[in-house]
Design a protein around this motif. Structure first.
Motif, short mmCIF file in Angstrom:
data_model
loop_
_atom_site.label_atom_id
_atom_site.label_comp_id
_atom_site.label_asym_id
_atom_site.label_seq_id
_atom_site.Cartn_x
_atom_site.Cartn_y
_atom_site.Cartn_z
N GLN A 70 -9.27 0.77 2.95
CA GLN A 70 -8.35 1.89 2.78
C GLN A 70 -8.14 2.21 1.30
OE1 GLN A 70 -5.11 0.41 5.33
NE2 GLN A 70 -5.23 2.40 6.35
N LYS A 71 -7.97 1.18 0.50
CA LYS A 71 -7.78 1.40 -0.93
C LYS A 71 -9.01 2.06 -1.53
CE LYS A 71 -6.33 -0.72 -5.18
NZ LYS A 71 -5.62 -1.81 -5.81
N THR A 78 -9.11 5.74 -0.67
CA THR A 78 -8.13 6.61 -1.34
C THR A 78 -8.58 7.05 -2.74
OG1 THR A 78 -6.91 4.72 -2.23
CG2 THR A 78 -6.15 5.64 -0.12
N LEU A 118 -0.97 10.70 -0.93
CA LEU A 118 -0.55 10.83 0.46
C LEU A 118 0.78 11.56 0.56
CD1 LEU A 118 -1.11 10.17 3.43
CD2 LEU A 118 0.14 8.04 3.09
N TYR A 166 -7.28 12.44 5.03
CA TYR A 166 -7.30 10.98 5.22
C TYR A 166 -8.02 10.62 6.51
CZ TYR A 166 -4.38 9.52 1.32
OH TYR A 166 -3.90 9.22 0.06
N TRP A 216 -11.68 5.28 4.68
CA TRP A 216 -10.26 5.06 4.95
C TRP A 216 -10.03 4.82 6.44
CZ3 TRP A 216 -6.16 6.98 7.70
CH2 TRP A 216 -4.89 6.53 7.31
#
Length: 97
Positions: A47-48, A51, A57, A67, A73
């Motif tokens: 996920q990091k 991003t 977000l 997203y 992600w």
């Protein structure tokens, strides 16, 4: 021979089998906890990584869709949720002390 002495070997064997089954159950819970924790950590890392190309977000629909459409992600989210579900199974099967 008394009746009791004839039954004891079977009783000992049953206790040994029950102990082995309990140990195997505990090992399975430990393994599931390890896999679950790994899934959580890999998921957060993915996920990091995802991003890095996404906007900050917010609850705007367009941002949320970006997203959701980001494969890295989304894979991280799936790993994280899968790890959480496995952790529930691991804790439910772990011995209570």
């Amino acid at each position: 021979r008394s009746r009791r002495s004839r039954l004891e070997p079977g009783l000992c064997r049953a206790r040994a089998t029950a102990g082995a089954a309990r140990a195997m159950h505990e090992l399975m819970a430990l393994f599931l906890a390890f896999v679950a924790a790994s899934g959580n950590n890999v998921g957060k890392a993915l996920q990091k990584e995802g991003t890095l190309t996404l906007p900050r977000l917010t609850l705007k629909r367009s941002v949320l869709l970006e997203y959701a459409r980001n494969a890295t992600w989304a894979a991280g989210l799936a790993c994280d949720v899968g790890g959480a579900l496995l952790m529930v199974v691991a804790v439910a099967n772990a011995p209570v002390s």
